[in-house]
Design a protein around this motif. Structure first.
Motif, PDB file in Angstrom:
ATOM      1  N   THR A   1       0.830  -1.197   0.000  1.00  0.00           N
ATOM      2  CA  THR A   1       0.000   0.000   0.000  1.00  0.00           C
ATOM      3  C   THR A   1       0.865   1.247   0.000  1.00  0.00           C
ATOM      4  O   THR A   1       1.810   1.363   0.782  1.00  0.00           O
ATOM      5  CB  THR A   1      -0.912   0.017   1.245  1.00  0.00           C
ATOM      6  OG1 THR A   1      -1.647  -1.198   1.284  1.00  0.00           O
ATOM      7  CG2 THR A   1      -1.878   1.185   1.213  1.00  0.00           C
ATOM      8  N   CYS A   2       0.525   2.185  -0.848  1.00  0.00           N
ATOM      9  CA  CYS A   2       1.229   3.469  -0.923  1.00  0.00           C
ATOM     10  C   CYS A   2       0.902   4.271   0.339  1.00  0.00           C
ATOM     11  O   CYS A   2      -0.273   4.480   0.652  1.00  0.00           O
ATOM     12  CB  CYS A   2       0.809   4.242  -2.167  1.00  0.00           C
ATOM     13  SG  CYS A   2       1.542   5.891  -2.259  1.00  0.00           S
ATOM     14  N   ILE A   3       1.926   4.723   1.043  1.00  0.00           N
ATOM     15  CA  ILE A   3       1.697   5.480   2.282  1.00  0.00           C
ATOM     16  C   ILE A   3       1.224   6.903   2.001  1.00  0.00           C
ATOM     17  O   ILE A   3       0.664   7.540   2.864  1.00  0.00           O
ATOM     18  CB  ILE A   3       2.965   5.504   3.173  1.00  0.00           C
ATOM     19  CG1 ILE A   3       4.155   6.093   2.408  1.00  0.00           C
ATOM     20  CG2 ILE A   3       3.283   4.128   3.692  1.00  0.00           C
ATOM     21  CD1 ILE A   3       5.380   6.328   3.256  1.00  0.00           C
ATOM     22  N   GLU A   4       1.432   7.373   0.780  1.00  0.00           N
ATOM     23  CA  GLU A   4       1.017   8.735   0.421  1.00  0.00           C
ATOM     24  C   GLU A   4      -0.474   8.821   0.091  1.00  0.00           C
ATOM     25  O   GLU A   4      -1.159   9.732   0.508  1.00  0.00           O
ATOM     26  CB  GLU A   4       1.823   9.233  -0.784  1.00  0.00           C
ATOM     27  CG  GLU A   4       3.306   9.367  -0.524  1.00  0.00           C
ATOM     28  CD  GLU A   4       3.638  10.632   0.249  1.00  0.00           C
ATOM     29  OE1 GLU A   4       2.907  11.613   0.113  1.00  0.00           O
ATOM     30  OE2 GLU A   4       4.634  10.603   0.982  1.00  0.00           O
TER      31      GLU A   4
ATOM     32  N   TYR B   1       2.300  -6.376  -6.360  1.00  0.00           N
ATOM     33  CA  TYR B   1       3.729  -6.636  -6.465  1.00  0.00           C
ATOM     34  C   TYR B   1       4.550  -5.499  -5.884  1.00  0.00           C
ATOM     35  O   TYR B   1       4.247  -4.323  -6.113  1.00  0.00           O
ATOM     36  CB  TYR B   1       4.129  -6.849  -7.934  1.00  0.00           C
ATOM     37  CG  TYR B   1       3.352  -7.958  -8.587  1.00  0.00           C
ATOM     38  CD1 TYR B   1       3.633  -9.279  -8.321  1.00  0.00           C
ATOM     39  CD2 TYR B   1       2.300  -7.662  -9.451  1.00  0.00           C
ATOM     40  CE1 TYR B   1       2.910 -10.295  -8.905  1.00  0.00           C
ATOM     41  CE2 TYR B   1       1.569  -8.674 -10.045  1.00  0.00           C
ATOM     42  CZ  TYR B   1       1.874  -9.999  -9.761  1.00  0.00           C
ATOM     43  OH  TYR B   1       1.159 -11.003 -10.337  1.00  0.00           O
ATOM     44  N   LYS B   2       5.599  -5.851  -5.163  1.00  0.00           N
ATOM     45  CA  LYS B   2       6.465  -4.862  -4.552  1.00  0.00           C
ATOM     46  C   LYS B   2       7.108  -3.975  -5.613  1.00  0.00           C
ATOM     47  O   LYS B   2       7.260  -2.766  -5.418  1.00  0.00           O
ATOM     48  CB  LYS B   2       7.542  -5.549  -3.716  1.00  0.00           C
ATOM     49  CG  LYS B   2       8.403  -4.586  -2.948  1.00  0.00           C
ATOM     50  CD  LYS B   2       9.382  -5.291  -2.050  1.00  0.00           C
ATOM     51  CE  LYS B   2      10.161  -4.259  -1.237  1.00  0.00           C
ATOM     52  NZ  LYS B   2      11.057  -4.892  -0.281  1.00  0.00           N
ATOM     53  N   THR B   3       7.500  -4.558  -6.742  1.00  0.00           N
ATOM     54  CA  THR B   3       8.146  -3.769  -7.796  1.00  0.00           C
ATOM     55  C   THR B   3       7.210  -2.688  -8.333  1.00  0.00           C
ATOM     56  O   THR B   3       7.646  -1.571  -8.591  1.00  0.00           O
ATOM     57  CB  THR B   3       8.616  -4.663  -8.958  1.00  0.00           C
ATOM     58  OG1 THR B   3       7.510  -5.452  -9.421  1.00  0.00           O
ATOM     59  CG2 THR B   3       9.750  -5.574  -8.534  1.00  0.00           C
TER      60      THR B   3
ATOM     61  N   TYR C   1       5.789   3.000  -8.366  1.00  0.00           N
ATOM     62  CA  TYR C   1       4.711   3.969  -8.170  1.00  0.00           C
ATOM     63  C   TYR C   1       5.121   5.038  -7.158  1.00  0.00           C
ATOM     64  O   TYR C   1       4.806   6.202  -7.324  1.00  0.00           O
ATOM     65  CB  TYR C   1       3.441   3.258  -7.702  1.00  0.00           C
ATOM     66  CG  TYR C   1       2.283   4.192  -7.471  1.00  0.00           C
ATOM     67  CD1 TYR C   1       1.515   4.648  -8.535  1.00  0.00           C
ATOM     68  CD2 TYR C   1       1.957   4.633  -6.193  1.00  0.00           C
ATOM     69  CE1 TYR C   1       0.447   5.514  -8.330  1.00  0.00           C
ATOM     70  CE2 TYR C   1       0.896   5.500  -5.978  1.00  0.00           C
ATOM     71  CZ  TYR C   1       0.145   5.936  -7.053  1.00  0.00           C
ATOM     72  OH  TYR C   1      -0.899   6.796  -6.857  1.00  0.00           O
ATOM     73  N   GLN C   2       5.843   4.628  -6.110  1.00  0.00           N
ATOM     74  CA  GLN C   2       6.276   5.572  -5.074  1.00  0.00           C
ATOM     75  C   GLN C   2       7.105   6.706  -5.677  1.00  0.00           C
ATOM     76  O   GLN C   2       7.087   7.824  -5.172  1.00  0.00           O
ATOM     77  CB  GLN C   2       7.096   4.863  -3.999  1.00  0.00           C
ATOM     78  CG  GLN C   2       6.290   3.985  -3.060  1.00  0.00           C
ATOM     79  CD  GLN C   2       5.363   4.777  -2.170  1.00  0.00           C
ATOM     80  OE1 GLN C   2       4.177   4.562  -2.177  1.00  0.00           O
ATOM     81  NE2 GLN C   2       5.891   5.707  -1.415  1.00  0.00           N
ATOM     82  N   THR C   3       7.816   6.451  -6.766  1.00  0.00           N
ATOM     83  CA  THR C   3       8.634   7.495  -7.381  1.00  0.00           C
ATOM     84  C   THR C   3       7.767   8.636  -7.919  1.00  0.00           C
ATOM     85  O   THR C   3       8.234   9.759  -8.005  1.00  0.00           O
ATOM     86  CB  THR C   3       9.509   6.940  -8.524  1.00  0.00           C
ATOM     87  OG1 THR C   3       8.667   6.383  -9.525  1.00  0.00           O
ATOM     88  CG2 THR C   3      10.487   5.908  -8.019  1.00  0.00           C
ATOM     89  N   ILE C   4       6.521   8.339  -8.254  1.00  0.00           N
ATOM     90  CA  ILE C   4       5.607   9.393  -8.711  1.00  0.00           C
ATOM     91  C   ILE C   4       5.456  10.448  -7.623  1.00  0.00           C
ATOM     92  O   ILE C   4       5.579  11.639  -7.877  1.00  0.00           O
ATOM     93  CB  ILE C   4       4.233   8.810  -9.098  1.00  0.00           C
ATOM     94  CG1 ILE C   4       4.358   7.926 -10.330  1.00  0.00           C
ATOM     95  CG2 ILE C   4       3.211   9.923  -9.298  1.00  0.00           C
ATOM     96  CD1 ILE C   4       3.127   7.112 -10.625  1.00  0.00           C
ATOM     97  N   HIS C   5       5.232  10.013  -6.385  1.00  0.00           N
ATOM     98  CA  HIS C   5       5.084  10.946  -5.276  1.00  0.00           C
ATOM     99  C   HIS C   5       6.396  11.668  -4.994  1.00  0.00           C
ATOM    100  O   HIS C   5       6.405  12.860  -4.693  1.00  0.00           O
ATOM    101  CB  HIS C   5       4.602  10.225  -4.017  1.00  0.00           C
ATOM    102  CG  HIS C   5       3.207   9.708  -4.124  1.00  0.00           C
ATOM    103  ND1 HIS C   5       2.110  10.539  -4.267  1.00  0.00           N
ATOM    104  CD2 HIS C   5       2.729   8.438  -4.121  1.00  0.00           C
ATOM    105  CE1 HIS C   5       1.023   9.805  -4.345  1.00  0.00           C
ATOM    106  NE2 HIS C   5       1.359   8.527  -4.266  1.00  0.00           N
ATOM    107  N   THR C   6       7.501  10.948  -5.105  1.00  0.00           N
ATOM    108  CA  THR C   6       8.804  11.552  -4.869  1.00  0.00           C
ATOM    109  C   THR C   6       9.064  12.668  -5.869  1.00  0.00           C
ATOM    110  O   THR C   6       9.509  13.758  -5.500  1.00  0.00           O
ATOM    111  CB  THR C   6       9.918  10.489  -4.992  1.00  0.00           C
ATOM    112  OG1 THR C   6       9.610   9.409  -4.109  1.00  0.00           O
ATOM    113  CG2 THR C   6      11.275  11.051  -4.629  1.00  0.00           C
ATOM    114  N   LEU C   7       8.758  12.407  -7.137  1.00  0.00           N
ATOM    115  CA  LEU C   7       8.974  13.416  -8.176  1.00  0.00           C
ATOM    116  C   LEU C   7       8.023  14.595  -8.019  1.00  0.00           C
ATOM    117  O   LEU C   7       8.389  15.737  -8.257  1.00  0.00           O
ATOM    118  CB  LEU C   7       8.818  12.792  -9.560  1.00  0.00           C
ATOM    119  CG  LEU C   7       9.881  11.758  -9.941  1.00  0.00           C
ATOM    120  CD1 LEU C   7       9.507  11.087 -11.244  1.00  0.00           C
ATOM    121  CD2 LEU C   7      11.243  12.393 -10.021  1.00  0.00           C
ATOM    122  N   MET C   8       6.785  14.318  -7.609  1.00  0.00           N
ATOM    123  CA  MET C   8       5.792  15.383  -7.463  1.00  0.00           C
ATOM    124  C   MET C   8       6.116  16.298  -6.275  1.00  0.00           C
ATOM    125  O   MET C   8       5.823  17.487  -6.307  1.00  0.00           O
ATOM    126  CB  MET C   8       4.395  14.799  -7.290  1.00  0.00           C
ATOM    127  CG  MET C   8       3.838  14.224  -8.586  1.00  0.00           C
ATOM    128  SD  MET C   8       2.274  13.327  -8.423  1.00  0.00           S
ATOM    129  CE  MET C   8       1.311  14.269  -7.313  1.00  0.00           C
TER     130      MET C   8
END
Length: 135
Positions: free
Chosen positions: A107-110, A117-119, A124-131
């Motif tokens: 689950t995405c914490i954001e 899948y973990k991958t 997907y987490q990089t989307i939040h990091t970039l935003m």
């Protein structure tokens, strides 16, 4: 133990306590790299010695690990019991079976988005990091 893992019983042929606690008693003297399991030390040693004991019968190409040879010749001995799709590694069929059961464990914490899948979760987490990155 804080994390809740029960390491009081031996669950696999190796001692899980050694790998879990970070103890690495097997060291390759040539480069100084250490390992928690003897089998991993032996695999690493093949890098230095150049030994490749697994050879394809048709092409003659050699590999350090049996799993690499299986991938090369496209041998897939592990089959999903639900759909008969085959895989070359046991963990791959386990991951695949999540699709049939509907289990979504990452689950995405954001935003709460859920992934099988973990991958997929990690990328997907990089989307939040970039935003959230300042311009």
């Amino acid at each position: 133990m804080k994390c809740g893992k029960d390491l009081s019983q031996k669950k696999t042929p190796h001692n899980p306590r050694k790998s879990y606690t970070g103890v690495k008693p097997f060291t390759y003297n040539e480069c100084g790299k250490s390992f928690s399991q003897r089998a991993n030390l032996l695999l690493h040693e093949r890098i230095h010695t150049g030994v490749k004991p697994f050879t394809g019968s048709e092409c003659g190409k050699s590999f350090r690990q049996k799993s690499s040879l299986r991938i090369h010749v496209d041998v897939k001995p592990f089959t999903c019991t639900d759909c008969s799709k085959s895989f070359n590694r046991k963990p791959s069929v386990r991951r695949h079976k999540r699709m049939h059961t509907g289990v979504k464990t990452f689950t995405c914490i954001e935003c709460g988005e859920i992934f099988n899948y973990k991958t997929h979760h990690t990328s997907y987490q990089t989307i939040h990091t970039l935003m959230n990155r300042p311009l």
